[in-house]
Design a protein around this motif. Structure first.
Motif, PDB file in Angstrom:
ATOM      1  N   ILE A 225       5.268   5.261  -7.072  1.00 31.30           N
ATOM      2  CA  ILE A 225       5.571   6.692  -6.920  1.00 31.30           C
ATOM      3  C   ILE A 225       4.277   7.474  -6.731  1.00 31.30           C
ATOM      4  CG2 ILE A 225       6.510   8.726  -8.060  1.00 31.30           C
ATOM      5  CD1 ILE A 225       8.622   6.795  -6.939  1.00 31.30           C
ATOM      6  N   ASP A 226       3.226   7.111  -7.457  1.00 29.01           N
ATOM      7  CA  ASP A 226       1.921   7.760  -7.239  1.00 29.01           C
ATOM      8  C   ASP A 226       1.460   7.570  -5.796  1.00 29.01           C
ATOM      9  OD1 ASP A 226       1.539   8.902  -9.675  1.00 29.01           O
ATOM     10  OD2 ASP A 226      -0.229   7.720 -10.223  1.00 29.01           O
ATOM     11  N   ASP A 227       1.652   6.369  -5.264  1.00 25.80           N
ATOM     12  CA  ASP A 227       1.274   6.081  -3.879  1.00 25.80           C
ATOM     13  C   ASP A 227       2.033   6.987  -2.916  1.00 25.80           C
ATOM     14  OD1 ASP A 227      -0.281   4.050  -4.892  1.00 25.80           O
ATOM     15  OD2 ASP A 227       1.009   2.429  -4.188  1.00 25.80           O
ATOM     16  N   ALA A 228       3.326   7.143  -3.162  1.00 27.38           N
ATOM     17  CA  ALA A 228       4.150   7.987  -2.290  1.00 27.38           C
ATOM     18  C   ALA A 228       3.736   9.448  -2.380  1.00 27.38           C
ATOM     19  CB  ALA A 228       5.627   7.831  -2.657  1.00 27.38           C
ATOM     20  N   LEU A 229       3.460   9.901  -3.606  1.00 24.57           N
ATOM     21  CA  LEU A 229       3.107  11.306  -3.803  1.00 24.57           C
ATOM     22  C   LEU A 229       1.781  11.671  -3.139  1.00 24.57           C
ATOM     23  CD1 LEU A 229       4.151  11.873  -7.532  1.00 24.57           C
ATOM     24  CD2 LEU A 229       5.167  12.929  -5.506  1.00 24.57           C
ATOM     25  N   ASP A 230       0.888  10.693  -2.985  1.00 23.93           N
ATOM     26  CA  ASP A 230      -0.403  10.998  -2.364  1.00 23.93           C
ATOM     27  C   ASP A 230      -0.232  11.461  -0.918  1.00 23.93           C
ATOM     28  OD1 ASP A 230      -3.398  10.839  -2.914  1.00 23.93           O
ATOM     29  OD2 ASP A 230      -3.231   9.827  -0.975  1.00 23.93           O
ATOM     30  N   TYR A 231       0.857  11.059  -0.293  1.00 24.89           N
ATOM     31  CA  TYR A 231       1.119  11.486   1.082  1.00 24.89           C
ATOM     32  C   TYR A 231       2.293  12.455   1.179  1.00 24.89           C
ATOM     33  CZ  TYR A 231      -2.096   7.930   2.757  1.00 24.89           C
ATOM     34  OH  TYR A 231      -3.237   7.187   3.011  1.00 24.89           O
ATOM     35  N   PRO A 254       2.436   2.814   1.251  1.00 24.42           N
ATOM     36  CA  PRO A 254       2.841   3.575   2.443  1.00 24.42           C
ATOM     37  C   PRO A 254       1.996   3.233   3.668  1.00 24.42           C
ATOM     38  CG  PRO A 254       2.807   5.016   0.532  1.00 24.42           C
ATOM     39  CD  PRO A 254       2.203   3.712   0.093  1.00 24.42           C
ATOM     40  N   VAL A 255       0.713   2.971   3.460  1.00 20.76           N
ATOM     41  CA  VAL A 255      -0.170   2.608   4.580  1.00 20.76           C
ATOM     42  C   VAL A 255       0.156   1.201   5.067  1.00 20.76           C
ATOM     43  CG1 VAL A 255      -2.558   2.159   5.257  1.00 20.76           C
ATOM     44  CG2 VAL A 255      -2.020   4.139   3.830  1.00 20.76           C
ATOM     45  N   VAL A 256       0.358   0.271   4.135  1.00 21.54           N
ATOM     46  CA  VAL A 256       0.695  -1.103   4.520  1.00 21.54           C
ATOM     47  C   VAL A 256       1.940  -1.115   5.405  1.00 21.54           C
ATOM     48  CG1 VAL A 256       1.507  -3.340   3.660  1.00 21.54           C
ATOM     49  CG2 VAL A 256      -0.378  -2.176   2.496  1.00 21.54           C
ATOM     50  N   LEU A 257       2.971  -0.388   4.984  1.00 23.06           N
ATOM     51  CA  LEU A 257       4.228  -0.367   5.740  1.00 23.06           C
ATOM     52  C   LEU A 257       4.049   0.325   7.086  1.00 23.06           C
ATOM     53  CD1 LEU A 257       6.749   0.493   2.873  1.00 23.06           C
ATOM     54  CD2 LEU A 257       6.222  -1.752   3.842  1.00 23.06           C
ATOM     55  N   LEU A 284      -5.524  13.625   8.394  1.00 23.27           N
ATOM     56  CA  LEU A 284      -4.584  13.472   7.287  1.00 23.27           C
ATOM     57  C   LEU A 284      -3.173  13.848   7.735  1.00 23.27           C
ATOM     58  CD1 LEU A 284      -3.795  12.905   4.375  1.00 23.27           C
ATOM     59  CD2 LEU A 284      -4.535  15.238   3.784  1.00 23.27           C
ATOM     60  N   ASP A 285      -3.061  14.938   8.494  1.00 28.74           N
ATOM     61  CA  ASP A 285      -1.750  15.334   9.016  1.00 28.74           C
ATOM     62  C   ASP A 285      -1.176  14.245   9.925  1.00 28.74           C
ATOM     63  OD1 ASP A 285      -1.799  17.732   7.667  1.00 28.74           O
ATOM     64  OD2 ASP A 285      -2.658  18.858   9.349  1.00 28.74           O
ATOM     65  N   SER A 286      -2.046  13.634  10.726  1.00 29.61           N
ATOM     66  CA  SER A 286      -1.587  12.555  11.608  1.00 29.61           C
ATOM     67  C   SER A 286      -1.121  11.350  10.799  1.00 29.61           C
ATOM     68  CB  SER A 286      -2.716  12.123  12.555  1.00 29.61           C
ATOM     69  OG  SER A 286      -3.100  13.190  13.400  1.00 29.61           O
ATOM     70  N   ALA A 287      -1.848  11.051   9.728  1.00 30.00           N
ATOM     71  CA  ALA A 287      -1.474   9.927   8.870  1.00 30.00           C
ATOM     72  C   ALA A 287      -0.120  10.184   8.215  1.00 30.00           C
ATOM     73  CB  ALA A 287      -2.543   9.698   7.803  1.00 30.00           C
ATOM     74  N   ILE A 288       0.062  11.397   7.707  1.00 32.08           N
ATOM     75  CA  ILE A 288       1.338  11.745   7.075  1.00 32.08           C
ATOM     76  C   ILE A 288       2.476  11.657   8.090  1.00 32.08           C
ATOM     77  CG2 ILE A 288       2.639  13.661   6.047  1.00 32.08           C
ATOM     78  CD1 ILE A 288      -0.013  14.512   4.689  1.00 32.08           C
ATOM     79  N   ALA A 289       2.216  12.112   9.322  1.00 25.57           N
ATOM     80  CA  ALA A 289       3.244  12.056  10.367  1.00 25.57           C
ATOM     81  C   ALA A 289       3.632  10.607  10.670  1.00 25.57           C
ATOM     82  CB  ALA A 289       2.751  12.750  11.628  1.00 25.57           C
ATOM     83  N   LEU A 290       2.642   9.704  10.741  1.00 25.05           N
ATOM     84  CA  LEU A 290       2.936   8.298  11.005  1.00 25.05           C
ATOM     85  C   LEU A 290       3.726   7.670   9.855  1.00 25.05           C
ATOM     86  CD1 LEU A 290      -0.411   6.990  12.563  1.00 25.05           C
ATOM     87  CD2 LEU A 290       1.796   7.257  13.725  1.00 25.05           C
ATOM     88  N   ILE A 297       7.391   6.382   3.157  1.00 26.56           N
ATOM     89  CA  ILE A 297       7.561   7.045   1.866  1.00 26.56           C
ATOM     90  C   ILE A 297       8.898   6.642   1.248  1.00 26.56           C
ATOM     91  CG2 ILE A 297       7.879   9.263   0.690  1.00 26.56           C
ATOM     92  CD1 ILE A 297       5.009   8.736   1.440  1.00 26.56           C
ATOM     93  N   GLU A 298       9.972   6.765   2.047  1.00 26.69           N
ATOM     94  CA  GLU A 298      11.297   6.426   1.530  1.00 26.69           C
ATOM     95  C   GLU A 298      11.348   4.982   1.037  1.00 26.69           C
ATOM     96  OE1 GLU A 298      12.201   9.275   5.042  1.00 26.69           O
ATOM     97  OE2 GLU A 298      10.608   7.892   4.393  1.00 26.69           O
ATOM     98  N   ASP A 299      10.747   4.080   1.797  1.00 32.48           N
ATOM     99  CA  ASP A 299      10.805   2.671   1.414  1.00 32.48           C
ATOM    100  C   ASP A 299       9.911   2.361   0.212  1.00 32.48           C
ATOM    101  OD1 ASP A 299      12.662   2.219   3.338  1.00 32.48           O
ATOM    102  OD2 ASP A 299      11.307   1.286   4.771  1.00 32.48           O
ATOM    103  N   THR A 300       8.807   3.088   0.081  1.00 28.68           N
ATOM    104  CA  THR A 300       7.972   2.929  -1.115  1.00 28.68           C
ATOM    105  C   THR A 300       8.743   3.375  -2.349  1.00 28.68           C
ATOM    106  OG1 THR A 300       5.901   3.202   0.107  1.00 28.68           O
ATOM    107  CG2 THR A 300       5.833   3.659  -2.251  1.00 28.68           C
TER     108      THR A 300
END
Length: 339
Positions: A225-231, A254-257, A284-290, A297-300
């Protein structure tokens, strides 16, 4: 200066709250907090200054509360659980001090990281001092089982830190490899915190294993959940800037997926920002969009729900009690942070 222990940790949309756990463990946690302040003291003035900078910054004290709740749920009537809970919190605090140096973090729980105020050397050395105090308290308790559980956890946590260092900026990291890192780095202390409760009650191996499983899976869910919240969170919720993991080049789930599900152009982007560290305005915005595009996020969060379910099932055989209910609701609370 007192230790700040948030008592509300208000209800989220799911209705889950950590308040029952805080309420039930409150009397013992008052003693834990007094002991923390006492054992963080030293004639070397910088030690209490650095330690209290982090200790007083308003952490939830979730891990020591697990120790108190597990011991009380198993019928413990002594005072040793207080020293073990304080040991757990010192181990956690030491890990945070060391982490911030390794990660070159600027913020911790919404304020300047200790390394930004006193420097890296002081942060590492004060972390070592707190670990020493933690082990002194474990010895004072006189339980070889408890000492073994927490000492083993300390070794596993260190292994996890090295594993994370080896995996840093490695976009080839698999989901299994990442889960192995956080199982060691984060979940090991949750696991130990929960298991020492039944250990000092001299409960059988099956019951200890159940609490160990509860703690491990709660820790995995908590970190995911911490990982998901970072993005997908906000700075007030995280106690750090959104995107800190991104800026530090951390490979999280989230990055791995997102990396594995993306196009070659997407993977080129991730290699530039994470491996080469060439972060430009708007990245960062581009990363969040990807990450959103690939439902990372949902899968994490879904992975976190799975581990949360395993944690709840681990306590299922125990008779119903206020402490059991509070521990089960703590699982829901940790996951509800993503709502």
């Amino acid at each position: 200066m007192g230790v700040v222990v948030p008592l509300e940790e208000g209800k989220r949309r799911s209705g889950a709250s950590i308040a029952p756990l805080v309420r039930l463990t409150g009397p013992a946690m008052d003693q834990v907090n007094k002991l923390i302040l006492e054992r963080a003291g030293s004639d070397v003035s910088m030690i209490p200054e650095v330690a209290r900078h982090l200790i007083d910054s308003g952490g939830k004290r979730l891990r020591p509360m697990l120790t108190i709740a597990a011991a009380e749920m198993c019928g413990y009537a002594g005072v040793s659980h207080v020293k073990l809970a304080a040991s757990v919190e010192f181990m956690h605090t030491a890990t945070l001090l060391h982490d911030d140096v390794v990660d070159e973090s600027e913020l911790r729980r919404g304020k300047k990281a200790a390394r930004m105020v006193w420097g890296n050397q002081a942060s590492v050395l004060v972390g070592d001092y707190l670990l020493g105090q933690a082990f002194k308290m474990m010895v004072e308790v006189g339980s070889l089982d408890a000492l073994d559980i927490l000492a083993s956890a300390a070794a596993v946590i260190a292994e996890g830190e090295v594993m994370q260092l080896a995996a840093a900026k490695n976009t080839a990291t698999t989901e299994d490899e990442y889960l192995a890192v956080i199982k060691a780095k984060t979940a090991a202390l949750f696991s130990a915190a929960a298991e020492v409760g039944p250990a000092i009650c001299q409960r059988d191996r099956g019951e200890r294993a159940a609490f160990r499983s509860y703690g491990t899976n709660l820790g995995l869910a908590f970190q995911l959940i911490d990982d998901a919240l970072d993005y997908d969170g906000n700075s007030a919720e995280l106690g750090k800037k959104v995107g800190d993991d991104f800026r530090e080049g951390k490979i999280t789930l989230p990055v791995v997926l997102s990396y594995r599900r993306g196009s070659e152009a997407d993977r080129t982007f991730w290699r530039r920002v994470l491996v080469e560290g060439k972060i430009e305005d708007g990245d960062l915005d581009s990363a969040i969009a990807l990450i959103r595009q690939h439902r990372a996020i949902e899968d994490t969060v879904e992975r976190a729900r799975h581990f949360g379910a395993v944690a709840r099932d681990a306590l299922a055989p125990f008779p119903d009690s206020p402490h059991k209910s509070a521990l089960l609701e703590a699982v829901e609370f940790c996951i509800a942070r993503a709502h």
